[in-house]
Design a protein around this motif. Structure first.
Motif, PDB file in Angstrom:
ATOM      1  N   ARG A  38     -58.179 -38.151 -88.772  1.00 55.96           N
ATOM      2  CA  ARG A  38     -57.560 -39.172 -88.572  1.00 55.96           C
ATOM      3  C   ARG A  38     -58.784 -40.262 -89.096  1.00 55.96           C
ATOM      4  O   ARG A  38     -60.009 -39.635 -88.406  1.00 55.96           O
ATOM      5  N   ARG A  39     -58.458 -41.291 -88.576  1.00 55.62           N
ATOM      6  CA  ARG A  39     -59.389 -42.599 -88.020  1.00 55.62           C
ATOM      7  C   ARG A  39     -58.610 -43.461 -87.246  1.00 55.62           C
ATOM      8  O   ARG A  39     -58.036 -43.943 -87.392  1.00 55.62           O
ATOM      9  N   ALA A  40     -59.736 -43.393 -85.767  1.00 55.61           N
ATOM     10  CA  ALA A  40     -59.774 -44.362 -84.914  1.00 55.61           C
ATOM     11  C   ALA A  40     -60.250 -45.325 -84.776  1.00 55.61           C
ATOM     12  O   ALA A  40     -61.183 -45.734 -86.044  1.00 55.61           O
ATOM     13  N   GLU A  44     -65.457 -43.178 -87.317  1.00 57.13           N
ATOM     14  CA  GLU A  44     -65.804 -42.483 -88.865  1.00 57.13           C
ATOM     15  C   GLU A  44     -64.310 -41.356 -89.036  1.00 57.13           C
ATOM     16  O   GLU A  44     -63.908 -40.940 -87.633  1.00 57.13           O
ATOM     17  N   ARG A  45     -63.922 -41.515 -90.500  1.00 60.69           N
ATOM     18  CA  ARG A  45     -63.089 -40.704 -90.865  1.00 60.69           C
ATOM     19  C   ARG A  45     -62.861 -38.998 -89.933  1.00 60.69           C
ATOM     20  O   ARG A  45     -64.673 -38.774 -90.263  1.00 60.69           O
ATOM     21  N   GLU A  46     -62.144 -38.563 -88.811  1.00 60.55           N
ATOM     22  CA  GLU A  46     -62.703 -37.370 -88.881  1.00 60.55           C
ATOM     23  C   GLU A  46     -61.456 -36.288 -89.377  1.00 60.55           C
ATOM     24  O   GLU A  46     -59.864 -36.538 -89.864  1.00 60.55           O
ATOM     25  N   ALA A  47     -61.349 -35.266 -90.263  1.00 58.64           N
ATOM     26  CA  ALA A  47     -61.425 -33.411 -90.461  1.00 58.64           C
ATOM     27  C   ALA A  47     -60.586 -33.155 -89.564  1.00 58.64           C
ATOM     28  O   ALA A  47     -61.819 -32.925 -88.228  1.00 58.64           O
ATOM     29  N   ILE A  48     -58.869 -33.093 -89.157  1.00 56.00           N
ATOM     30  CA  ILE A  48     -58.754 -32.387 -88.020  1.00 56.00           C
ATOM     31  C   ILE A  48     -58.269 -31.243 -88.604  1.00 56.00           C
ATOM     32  O   ILE A  48     -58.403 -29.258 -87.449  1.00 56.00           O
ATOM     33  N   GLU A  89     -56.959 -40.378 -77.275  1.00 60.22           N
ATOM     34  CA  GLU A  89     -58.371 -40.420 -77.391  1.00 60.22           C
ATOM     35  C   GLU A  89     -57.645 -39.547 -78.685  1.00 60.22           C
ATOM     36  O   GLU A  89     -58.287 -39.748 -80.177  1.00 60.22           O
ATOM     37  N   ASP A  90     -56.386 -39.254 -78.710  1.00 59.50           N
ATOM     38  CA  ASP A  90     -55.713 -39.300 -80.371  1.00 59.50           C
ATOM     39  C   ASP A  90     -55.040 -40.223 -81.061  1.00 59.50           C
ATOM     40  O   ASP A  90     -54.727 -40.414 -82.656  1.00 59.50           O
ATOM     41  N   THR A  91     -55.572 -41.311 -80.638  1.00 56.07           N
ATOM     42  CA  THR A  91     -54.902 -42.376 -81.054  1.00 56.07           C
ATOM     43  C   THR A  91     -54.954 -42.916 -82.082  1.00 56.07           C
ATOM     44  O   THR A  91     -57.205 -42.945 -81.678  1.00 56.07           O
ATOM     45  N   ALA A  92     -54.959 -42.903 -83.555  1.00 60.30           N
ATOM     46  CA  ALA A  92     -55.685 -43.070 -84.522  1.00 60.30           C
ATOM     47  C   ALA A  92     -54.811 -43.149 -85.357  1.00 60.30           C
ATOM     48  O   ALA A  92     -53.460 -42.715 -85.882  1.00 60.30           O
ATOM     49  N   GLN A 112     -49.597 -44.464 -88.014  1.00 59.93           N
ATOM     50  CA  GLN A 112     -50.025 -44.275 -86.497  1.00 59.93           C
ATOM     51  C   GLN A 112     -49.673 -43.209 -85.551  1.00 59.93           C
ATOM     52  O   GLN A 112     -48.586 -43.724 -85.523  1.00 59.93           O
ATOM     53  N   VAL A 113     -50.687 -43.152 -85.498  1.00 63.13           N
ATOM     54  CA  VAL A 113     -49.911 -42.458 -83.917  1.00 63.13           C
ATOM     55  C   VAL A 113     -50.640 -43.134 -82.815  1.00 63.13           C
ATOM     56  O   VAL A 113     -51.841 -43.052 -82.553  1.00 63.13           O
ATOM     57  N   THR A 114     -49.697 -43.434 -81.900  1.00 65.72           N
ATOM     58  CA  THR A 114     -50.840 -44.130 -80.196  1.00 65.72           C
ATOM     59  C   THR A 114     -50.182 -43.721 -79.624  1.00 65.72           C
ATOM     60  O   THR A 114     -49.090 -42.970 -79.201  1.00 65.72           O
ATOM     61  N   VAL A 115     -51.281 -43.199 -78.299  1.00 61.71           N
ATOM     62  CA  VAL A 115     -51.029 -42.483 -77.975  1.00 61.71           C
ATOM     63  C   VAL A 115     -51.184 -43.479 -76.314  1.00 61.71           C
ATOM     64  O   VAL A 115     -52.600 -43.082 -76.258  1.00 61.71           O
TER      65      VAL A 115
END
Length: 117
Positions: A38-40, A44-48, A89-92, A112-115
């Motif tokens: 994900r990238r917010a 930086e791009r984050e591996a989840i 904070e999961d928005t990305a 897109q995920v928006t919380v």
């Protein structure tokens, strides 16, 4: 080569859930190591998560461990990312990634995920 199509993003309230899908075509998805990133905005791009092609073991990033679960449906050639207890904070933008045995990476388009809080 594999082609990936990610979907399932949207707007959800904090505490809610979403399920993202990553549909593969062109190859069997279980021939690849599958990862979700994900990238917010401004980050930086984050591996989840990363799922091993050899034994199906999934490793999760600390920020999502215990809340997110990866599973697959071989018949549908699809990998899912079940996201529970979502936080702002999961928005990305979320991406699925497949890596073959030679190290070549394949990417789906983001979803897109928006919380909301």
């Amino acid at each position: 080569d594999v082609q990936l199509q990610a979907s399932g993003g949207g707007l959800v309230q904090a505490g809610g859930s979403l399920r993202l899908s990553c549909v593969a075509s062109g190859s069997q998805i279980d021939d690849y190591a599958i990862a979700w990133f994900r990238r917010a905005p401004g980050r930086e791009r984050e591996a989840i998560s990363c799922t091993s092609a050899s034994d199906g073991t999934t490793f999760y990033g600390e920020s999502v461990k215990g809340r997110f679960t990866v599973y697959s449906d071989k018949a549908k050639n699809t990998v899912y990312l079940q996201m529970n207890s979502l936080e702002p904070e999961d928005t990305a933008v979320y991406y699925c990634n497949a890596r073959d045995t030679t190290g070549i990476n394949y990417w789906g388009q983001g979803t897109q995920v928006t919380v909301s809080s």
